[in-house]
Design a protein around this motif. Structure first.
Motif, PDB file in Angstrom:
ATOM      1  N   GLY A   1       0.808  -1.217   0.000  1.00 37.79           N
ATOM      2  CA  GLY A   1       0.000   0.000   0.000  1.00 37.79           C
ATOM      3  C   GLY A   1       0.839   1.264   0.000  1.00 37.79           C
ATOM      4  N   ARG A   2       1.965   1.233   0.716  1.00 36.40           N
ATOM      5  CA  ARG A   2       2.833   2.413   0.747  1.00 36.40           C
ATOM      6  C   ARG A   2       3.508   2.621  -0.604  1.00 36.40           C
ATOM      7  N   ILE A   3       3.892   1.528  -1.261  1.00 32.63           N
ATOM      8  CA  ILE A   3       4.476   1.642  -2.603  1.00 32.63           C
ATOM      9  C   ILE A   3       3.476   2.298  -3.551  1.00 32.63           C
ATOM     10  N   CYS A   4       2.240   1.838  -3.512  1.00 37.91           N
ATOM     11  CA  CYS A   4       1.206   2.390  -4.397  1.00 37.91           C
ATOM     12  C   CYS A   4       0.928   3.856  -4.085  1.00 37.91           C
ATOM     13  N   ASP A   5       0.831   4.190  -2.811  1.00 38.84           N
ATOM     14  CA  ASP A   5       0.579   5.578  -2.429  1.00 38.84           C
ATOM     15  C   ASP A   5       1.713   6.484  -2.881  1.00 38.84           C
ATOM     16  N   PHE A   6       2.946   6.031  -2.686  1.00 33.60           N
ATOM     17  CA  PHE A   6       4.109   6.831  -3.058  1.00 33.60           C
ATOM     18  C   PHE A   6       4.177   7.031  -4.570  1.00 33.60           C
ATOM     19  N   ALA A   7       3.925   5.954  -5.321  1.00 37.82           N
ATOM     20  CA  ALA A   7       3.950   6.061  -6.778  1.00 37.82           C
ATOM     21  C   ALA A   7       2.850   6.992  -7.278  1.00 37.82           C
ATOM     22  N   GLU A   8       1.677   6.863  -6.718  1.00 37.74           N
ATOM     23  CA  GLU A   8       0.566   7.723  -7.148  1.00 37.74           C
ATOM     24  C   GLU A   8       0.856   9.182  -6.823  1.00 37.74           C
ATOM     25  N   ARG A   9       1.362   9.441  -5.630  1.00 31.11           N
ATOM     26  CA  ARG A   9       1.675  10.809  -5.227  1.00 31.11           C
ATOM     27  C   ARG A   9       2.780  11.412  -6.094  1.00 31.11           C
ATOM     28  N   THR A  10       3.723  10.586  -6.489  1.00 33.06           N
ATOM     29  CA  THR A  10       4.884  11.058  -7.247  1.00 33.06           C
ATOM     30  C   THR A  10       4.603  11.211  -8.736  1.00 33.06           C
ATOM     31  N   LEU A  11       3.831  10.275  -9.319  1.00 36.88           N
ATOM     32  CA  LEU A  11       3.751  10.179 -10.773  1.00 36.88           C
ATOM     33  C   LEU A  11       2.390  10.499 -11.370  1.00 36.88           C
ATOM     34  N   ARG A  12       1.330  10.412 -10.597  1.00 33.78           N
ATOM     35  CA  ARG A  12       0.008  10.606 -11.190  1.00 33.78           C
ATOM     36  C   ARG A  12      -0.126  12.018 -11.756  1.00 33.78           C
ATOM     37  N   GLY A  13      -0.647  12.102 -12.965  1.00 30.14           N
ATOM     38  CA  GLY A  13      -0.826  13.395 -13.615  1.00 30.14           C
ATOM     39  C   GLY A  13       0.344  13.795 -14.492  1.00 30.14           C
ATOM     40  N   LEU A  14       1.481  13.101 -14.376  1.00 33.51           N
ATOM     41  CA  LEU A  14       2.613  13.389 -15.256  1.00 33.51           C
ATOM     42  C   LEU A  14       2.324  12.872 -16.663  1.00 33.51           C
ATOM     43  N   ARG A  15       2.866  13.543 -17.645  1.00 31.60           N
ATOM     44  CA  ARG A  15       2.752  13.084 -19.031  1.00 31.60           C
ATOM     45  C   ARG A  15       3.861  12.057 -19.276  1.00 31.60           C
ATOM     46  N   ILE A  16       3.539  10.792 -18.985  1.00 29.55           N
ATOM     47  CA  ILE A  16       4.517   9.711 -19.151  1.00 29.55           C
ATOM     48  C   ILE A  16       3.865   8.555 -19.905  1.00 29.55           C
ATOM     49  N   ASP A  17       4.714   7.762 -20.550  1.00 23.60           N
ATOM     50  CA  ASP A  17       4.229   6.579 -21.259  1.00 23.60           C
ATOM     51  C   ASP A  17       4.207   5.357 -20.362  1.00 23.60           C
ATOM     52  N   LEU A  18       5.019   5.381 -19.313  1.00 21.35           N
ATOM     53  CA  LEU A  18       5.246   4.174 -18.522  1.00 21.35           C
ATOM     54  C   LEU A  18       5.853   4.580 -17.190  1.00 21.35           C
ATOM     55  N   ALA A  19       5.587   3.769 -16.162  1.00 18.32           N
ATOM     56  CA  ALA A  19       6.218   3.957 -14.856  1.00 18.32           C
ATOM     57  C   ALA A  19       7.147   2.780 -14.577  1.00 18.32           C
ATOM     58  N   PHE A  20       8.282   3.070 -13.984  1.00 19.56           N
ATOM     59  CA  PHE A  20       9.235   2.039 -13.584  1.00 19.56           C
ATOM     60  C   PHE A  20       9.408   2.098 -12.068  1.00 19.56           C
TER      61      PHE A  20
END
Length: 233
Positions: free
Chosen positions: A167-186
């Motif tokens: 859950g913390r991984i998902c929260d951190f990724a969402e907080r960091t990357l959501r809304g960015l113009r990206i093709d993929l997350a690593f």
């Protein structure tokens, strides 16, 4: 797989890593076995990883080679990126020279996964300190891929990385990357329990997600599919 045929998969893993072995073992086909050698590492820092590379890789390879694996995985993303992609390729060539079998690099497998998906702009999350995020960025960008953002949790104790809840991984990724113009997350690090988080990560981010262990597993399975299996023992 034909009855009576088998593969032995070798894994070089940092000594404090408790995630990559179960992730890889669960993904192996019937008849394949996993055999591990540990490279001493407690501190997930440039200093700790340089010591691992310089002092503990070669002895671990020699130990692992005595089990006669069919391939070997160098199971550390950040150590593979630490000294650049050329060094990683040279390291894997040295491991293959000592063992006599192909070597899978995690960071190279990640770069291949990014390229296979046609991604040109990616976001990256890690458990690392900033000093390890920089070589991860450089490794990816060396292929002409833009890293729109990279952020880490700042964890320097490698054992603790494995204890980060999904859950913390998902929260951190969402907080960091959501809304960015990206093709993929690593999501980087073989000791990060990110494979378990994949479906939720992709749901929250609305983008494909690659993780270190997922990419390494795909590379291993591709090698096993292409290579003749050993007969008997």
């Amino acid at each position: 797989m034909a009855i009576g045929r088998s593969w032995r998969v070798g894994l070089l893993v940092p000594s404090s890593n408790t995630v990559m072995e179960p992730d890889l073992w669960r993904a192996l086909p019937a008849g394949a076995t996993l055999h591990t050698a540990r490279m001493y590492l407690e501190d997930t820092t440039p200093e700790g990883e340089r010591r691992m590379l310089d002092q503990h890789v070669v002895p671990a390879v020699r130990d692992l080679a005595s089990a006669r694996p069919d391939l070997i995985v160098f199971g550390c993303t950040s150590a593979g990126a630490l000294r650049g992609n050329r060094y990683d390729a040279e390291l894997c060539a040295r491991i293959s020279e000592l063992s006599g079998v192909p070597t899978v690099s995690v960071i190279a497998s990640v770069r291949q996964a990014i390229a296979a998906r046609g991604a040109r702009r990616v976001g990256v999350v890690t458990p690392y300190v900033d000093a390890l995020n920089l070589p991860i960025r450089q490794s990816i960008e060396a292929d002409g891929v833009e890293v729109a953002r990279i952020a880490g949790l700042g964890i320097a104790d490698n054992f603790e990385i494995a204890r980060v809840p999904v859950g913390r991984i998902c929260d951190f990724a969402e907080r960091t990357l959501r809304g960015l113009r990206i093709d993929l997350a690593f999501v980087s690090c073989t000791n990060f329990p990110a494979v378990s988080a994949l479906p939720e990560l992709e749901r929250r981010l609305g983008r494909p997600v690659v993780t270190s262990n997922q990419a390494a597993i795909a590379a291993v399975l591709a090698l096993l599919d292409a290579a003749p299996a050993r007969q008997g023992g």
